[in-house]
Design an enzyme around this catalytic site. Structure first.
Site, mmCIF file in Angstrom:
data_model
loop_
_atom_site.group_PDB
_atom_site.id
_atom_site.type_symbol
_atom_site.label_atom_id
_atom_site.label_comp_id
_atom_site.label_asym_id
_atom_site.label_seq_id
_atom_site.Cartn_x
_atom_site.Cartn_y
_atom_site.Cartn_z
ATOM 1 N N THR A 29 0.845 -1.191 0.000
ATOM 2 C CA THR A 29 0.000 0.000 0.000
ATOM 3 C C THR A 29 0.879 1.238 0.000
ATOM 4 O O THR A 29 1.727 1.402 0.876
ATOM 5 C CB THR A 29 -0.930 -0.009 1.222
ATOM 6 O OG1 THR A 29 -1.863 -1.080 1.065
ATOM 7 C CG2 THR A 29 -1.684 1.301 1.359
ATOM 8 N N ALA A 60 -2.784 -3.549 -2.511
ATOM 9 C CA ALA A 60 -4.150 -3.946 -2.187
ATOM 10 C C ALA A 60 -5.150 -2.992 -2.845
ATOM 11 O O ALA A 60 -5.049 -1.779 -2.709
ATOM 12 C CB ALA A 60 -4.340 -3.964 -0.675
ATOM 13 N N HIS A 173 -6.853 -11.065 -0.835
ATOM 14 C CA HIS A 173 -6.212 -10.666 0.425
ATOM 15 C C HIS A 173 -7.001 -11.265 1.597
ATOM 16 O O HIS A 173 -8.061 -10.773 1.962
ATOM 17 C CB HIS A 173 -6.184 -9.141 0.524
ATOM 18 C CG HIS A 173 -5.211 -8.596 1.537
ATOM 19 N ND1 HIS A 173 -4.699 -9.362 2.570
ATOM 20 C CD2 HIS A 173 -4.649 -7.367 1.683
ATOM 21 C CE1 HIS A 173 -3.867 -8.617 3.286
ATOM 22 N NE2 HIS A 173 -3.821 -7.404 2.775
ATOM 23 N N HIS A 176 -3.793 -10.226 7.555
ATOM 24 C CA HIS A 176 -3.512 -8.965 8.248
ATOM 25 C C HIS A 176 -4.715 -8.228 8.820
ATOM 26 O O HIS A 176 -4.733 -6.999 8.868
ATOM 27 C CB HIS A 176 -2.712 -8.046 7.318
ATOM 28 C CG HIS A 176 -1.343 -8.582 7.043
ATOM 29 N ND1 HIS A 176 -0.590 -8.213 5.967
ATOM 30 C CD2 HIS A 176 -0.601 -9.512 7.710
ATOM 31 C CE1 HIS A 176 0.561 -8.865 5.969
ATOM 32 N NE2 HIS A 176 0.564 -9.667 7.028
ATOM 33 N N TYR A 178 -7.845 -7.876 7.866
ATOM 34 C CA TYR A 178 -8.879 -7.289 7.018
ATOM 35 C C TYR A 178 -10.070 -8.246 6.927
ATOM 36 O O TYR A 178 -10.138 -9.232 7.645
ATOM 37 C CB TYR A 178 -8.276 -6.889 5.669
ATOM 38 C CG TYR A 178 -7.186 -5.849 5.847
ATOM 39 C CD1 TYR A 178 -7.476 -4.599 6.402
ATOM 40 C CD2 TYR A 178 -5.857 -6.119 5.532
ATOM 41 C CE1 TYR A 178 -6.490 -3.648 6.618
ATOM 42 C CE2 TYR A 178 -4.861 -5.181 5.745
ATOM 43 C CZ TYR A 178 -5.180 -3.943 6.292
ATOM 44 O OH TYR A 178 -4.200 -3.011 6.522
ATOM 45 N N GLY A 295 9.879 -10.370 6.315
ATOM 46 C CA GLY A 295 11.188 -10.011 6.834
ATOM 47 C C GLY A 295 12.354 -10.723 6.183
ATOM 48 O O GLY A 295 13.417 -10.874 6.791
ATOM 49 N N ARG A 317 9.788 -4.074 1.619
ATOM 50 C CA ARG A 317 10.575 -2.860 1.832
ATOM 51 C C ARG A 317 11.864 -2.841 1.012
ATOM 52 O O ARG A 317 12.257 -1.786 0.494
ATOM 53 C CB ARG A 317 10.878 -2.697 3.320
ATOM 54 C CG ARG A 317 9.661 -2.337 4.149
ATOM 55 C CD ARG A 317 9.871 -2.531 5.636
ATOM 56 N NE ARG A 317 9.931 -3.948 5.987
ATOM 57 C CZ ARG A 317 10.044 -4.409 7.224
ATOM 58 N NH1 ARG A 317 10.124 -3.557 8.237
ATOM 59 N NH2 ARG A 317 10.081 -5.701 7.461
#
Length: 359
Positions: A29, A60, A173, A176, A178, A295, A317
Site C-alpha cells: 500500500t 491492495a 487478500h 492482516h 482485514y 522479513g 521494503r
C-alpha cells in the site's frame, strides 16, 4: 542473470507462467491513488520494478466502495479504475514481467469517513477496533449471513475487472486483520451462525470467495494471501497452526495457482522475532505454488528456496527501495536503504520513483 549459486535467481514454472527468478514484489500500500483511482505515476513505479520473467503483486485494491479504510488506495470496482489500471499493466508487461492484482476489503479497519453515506464499516463482528497508529475506527456493523453473497460477488466482479484491465491474475487478500481475516480468526469472529464458531465455519466465507473468484477467472489465475500467525488489527487466533493447515488443505479443492503465506516471525507490524512456529506443514499440505513473505533478506530467501520451504519469496521494503532488486541479489550488490517516513505520503515521486538503480 541466472546464478547457479543463488537459488533465488533460477527459473520456476508457476502453473502456466514461466518465471526467470524467484523474487516477487510484495503488495505494498503506497497511498498515491488519488480518489481511489490509479495514477500515471504508478506506471513508472511498477515498470521500474519489472524484470523479464519476474512476478509483481499490485498493492491492495478495493473490491467495492465499502472496502476502503485508508486514503488514496486504489480500487477496481468502476470502469474509470479499470481504464486507469490498463496503462500500468501494459508497462509491466512491456518489461516482460507478470502482474497480479491483490483484491481486498478492509472490513472493520475503517471509519465512517471512508464509507458510502458515512455508514458504519462492515465486518464479521460488531466489536470495535481500538485506535492504532493515530487512526480511529468506527464501530463496525456485523454482516448478516444473507448479505455475504453480495460481498462474495464484489470479489468476483473485482477479479473479472482485474482480468479485463490486463492483469495476469488476482491475489485474494485474506491476511492482516482485514475482512476475510476477520472471519478466519477466533479473536475477532464471535458469530454463532454457520460462519462462526468452529474452524470449518470461520473458514467458510473466505473459501466461498475463493470458489467464486476461481470460477469467474479460472483457478489457474488465482492466489491467496494468508497470515494465520499475525495479530494485526487485533486479529489473532488461538490455534494459528491449525488454522493455517486447515486452509492449506481446503484450498486444494479449488486447485488455485498459489498460496502466499506470511511467516510466523512477523506477528506484529515491522517486528521480527524467533518463534517455534513454522509454515513447513502448510507448504507440504498445499498442492500449488507456495510463496512466503515476512522479513526476508537475500540469504534468508536463498535458504528458503534451497531447503525447499518455498517456491518463491516475496520482498516488500527491500524491493520498494531497490527497484532493481533481482539484479542486486544476483550480483550480491549493496542495497539502498528504505525511507520509512515516505512509505505512505501522497507525493508522486518522493520515496516512490526516486530510488537509484545500480550503474
Amino acid at each position: 542473470m541466472a546464478s547457479p549459486n543463488n537459488p533465488l535467481i533460477t527459473p520456476y514454472k508457476m502453473g502456466n507462467f514461466n518465471l526467470s527468478h524467484r523474487i516477487v514484489l510484495a503488495p505494498l500500500t503506497r497511498m498515491r491513488s488519488y480518489n481511489n483511482v490509479p495514477q500515471p505515476h504508478a506506471t513508472l513505479y511498477y515498470s521500474q520494478r519489472s524484470s523479464q520473467g519476474g512476478l509483481l503483486i499490485a498493492e491492495a485494491t478495493g473490491v467495492s466502495d465499502t472496502a476502503q479504510g485508508y486514503p488514496n488506495t486504489p480500487g477496481i470496482w468502476t470502469n474509470e479504475q479499470v481504464e486507469a489500471w490498463k496503462p500500468i499493466v501494459d508497462a509491466v508487461h512491456a518489461k516482460g514481467a507478470l502482474f497480479f492484482c491483490q483484491i481486498w476489503h478492509v472490513g472493520r479497519v475503517s471509519s465512517s469517513a471512508f464509507q458510502p453515506n458515512g455508514q458504519a464499516p462492515i465486518s464479521s463482528t460488531d466489536k470495535p477496533l481500538a485506535p492504532q497508529d493515530g487512526m480511529q475506527f468506527t464501530p463496525p456493523r456485523r454482516l448478516r449471513a444473507d448479505e455475504l453473497p453480495h460481498i462474495v460477488n464484489d470479489f468476483r466482479l473485482a477479479a473479472r475487472n482485474a482480468i479485463d484491465a490486463g492483469f495476469d491474475g488476482v491475489e485474494i487478500h485474506g491476511a492482516h486483520g482485514y475482512l476475510l481475516d476477520q472471519f478466519l480468526k477466533d479473536q475477532v469472529n464471535d458469530r454463532t451462525d454457520e460462519y462462526g464458531g468452529s474452524l470449518e465455519n470461520r473458514c467458510r466465507f473466505p473459501l466461498e470467495v475463493v470458489e467464486a473468484v476461481a470460477n469467474e477467472v479460472g483457478a489457474e489465475r488465482v492466489g491467496i494471501r494468508l497470515s494465520p500467525f499475525a495479530d494485526y488489527a487485533e486479529s489473532g487466533d488461538s490455534s494459528p497452526d491449525e488454522l493455517g493447515l486447515y486452509m492449506a488443505n481446503a484450498l486444494n479443492k479449488y486447485n488455485i495457482l498459489y498460496c502466499h503465506m506470511v511467516e510466523p516471525r512477523m506477528k506484529t507490524l515491522g517486528e521480527k522475532f524467533e518463534t517455534p512456529h513454522s509454515l513447513v506443514p502448510m507448504r507440504k499440505a498445499f498442492n500449488g505454488t507456495f510463496i512466503v513473505a515476512g522479513g526476508y533478506g537475500r540469504q534468508d530467501g536463498i535458504n528458503a528456496i534451497a531447503e525447499n520451504r518455498a517456491d518463491l519469496v516475496v520482498y516488500g521494503r527491500l524491493f520498494l527501495a531497490n527497484p532493481d532488486l533481482p539484479k542486486r541479489f544476483a550480483l550480491d550488490a549493496p542495497l539502498n536503504k528504505y525511507k520509512r517516513d515516505t512509505f505512505y505520503v501522497s507525493d508522486p515521486v518522493v520515496g516512490y520513483t526516486d530510488y537509484p538503480f545500480l550503474e
